[in-house]
Design a protein around this motif. Sequence first.
Motif: not given
Length: 483
Positions: A88-93, A59-60, A130-132
């Motif tokens: 959290t935004i990344n997980v939703i995407a 998602l950018g 998950m790796g951030t």
Amino acid sequence: MKQKSMSINAFLNGIRSILNLLFPLITFPYVSRVLQVQGIGIYNFSQSINSYFLLIAELGVTSYAVREGAKYRDNPEEMSKFGSEVFTINVIATLASYALLLLSLLVFSNLKSYITCILIFSLQMFFVTMGTEWLYTIYEQYTFITIRSIVFNAISIILLFLFVRNSNDYLSYAAITVFATAGSNLINYFTAKKICRIHLTKHINWKRHMGPILIIFASNVANLIYVNSDVTLLGLMKNNYTVGIYSVSAKVYTMVKSLISSVLIVTVPRLSMLFGKRKLDSYELVLSKVTNTLVLITLPAMVGLFMMSRNVVLILSGARYMQSQSSLQILSCAYLFSILAWIITYCVLLPAKKEKYMLISMSISAILNIVLNLILIPFWSENAAALSTVIAEFSLLVVNFYYAGDIVGRIFISKTVAKNLMDAIIGSLGIWEVCFIIRNIFPHLIISTLLSVALSVIIYGVILLVLDNDIAHSYIDRYLNKN
């Protein structure tokens, strides 16, 4: 927090990039021969389809997190709050991307023969999220990233030779490719708490984050389209054989580009921090150094690959892929445009929060690339795909420069860059002559390749020193002082 040496970071990231290149360099000659053209075509087409959904999952967030998070790395509490919101935004995407992938597999019947391979590749979405990785980039943890890469690339190579044994093992190859990413990101997930506490949260400042994230995402979509549309359209308009042929040249092009850009990637957090804190003199100094160094690296790489394209194809893939030589030569012409455009995108427009201009320039390049592919692929097949990439990279550079001229103009149009560009051109002519002479004197493939590379490096370095190039002298002086 104490700033790490950017030279050390560049060195470590260069080592990491070299290791990431060694994996395909070691494995691709074996894989291309074992899986053959059809198997490689299925593998690459499935990977190209998955890449679109991987982009949705990302998602950018990565580019946005690196830019904004660099400002908070000296404040653990603020960093934890910011990181948790972005995560959290990344997980939703990612969840949304999985839903779209499953829907696409149900709706598009022509993807049914690729379903298993695509689903294997789709595991990357979960592990990348998950790796951030962006957290380690913000804190410039390149030593950790490099060691981690060594371990999982080594394991992946062993698994490859154990489980990829015939032309039907492209699914095993896909699984091993995913493992290399999954393993690294699992380590990231379990060690991230030592850097910063990140968790899922209900408290998200959507208004603050989503605007720039969506613009960066749209830019990344446009970028992916013009990077991947050639493989996708070749698969849809031609066949797996043509995709397999083009995949060799595209793989080599991407590997060399990744190695060159490793110098650039480590500067992004530093440049974002300097620009964010309005330390513009320091920002321009770093940007100038990066630009001039990349000019000196990119031109010889471009000329060397053009001259050595036949040897590279034969060594990596064998005689049955010899048709890839022409598309590889065409692609090699894109390097200078690509690297300079990348500098403006990630070292200028992104730190300056000019995401909308990134979107415009990448959209123009993507549309141009698709149109050219649609027109030319029926006539020139993989060579058309390569040519469209070169033109798209050039258009990206031109449009980027138009929007960033007020910042980068003083650097790009300067006596220093002109001097380094001229030195690189003269040095590259030396490389051209060396490769031409060696090719005609030594017909043996391996001997010719080794001599061409070794003598090209020596000749290029000598020419730079004779031309009194400041960057070449600085590296020599640094080496001598250490010894």
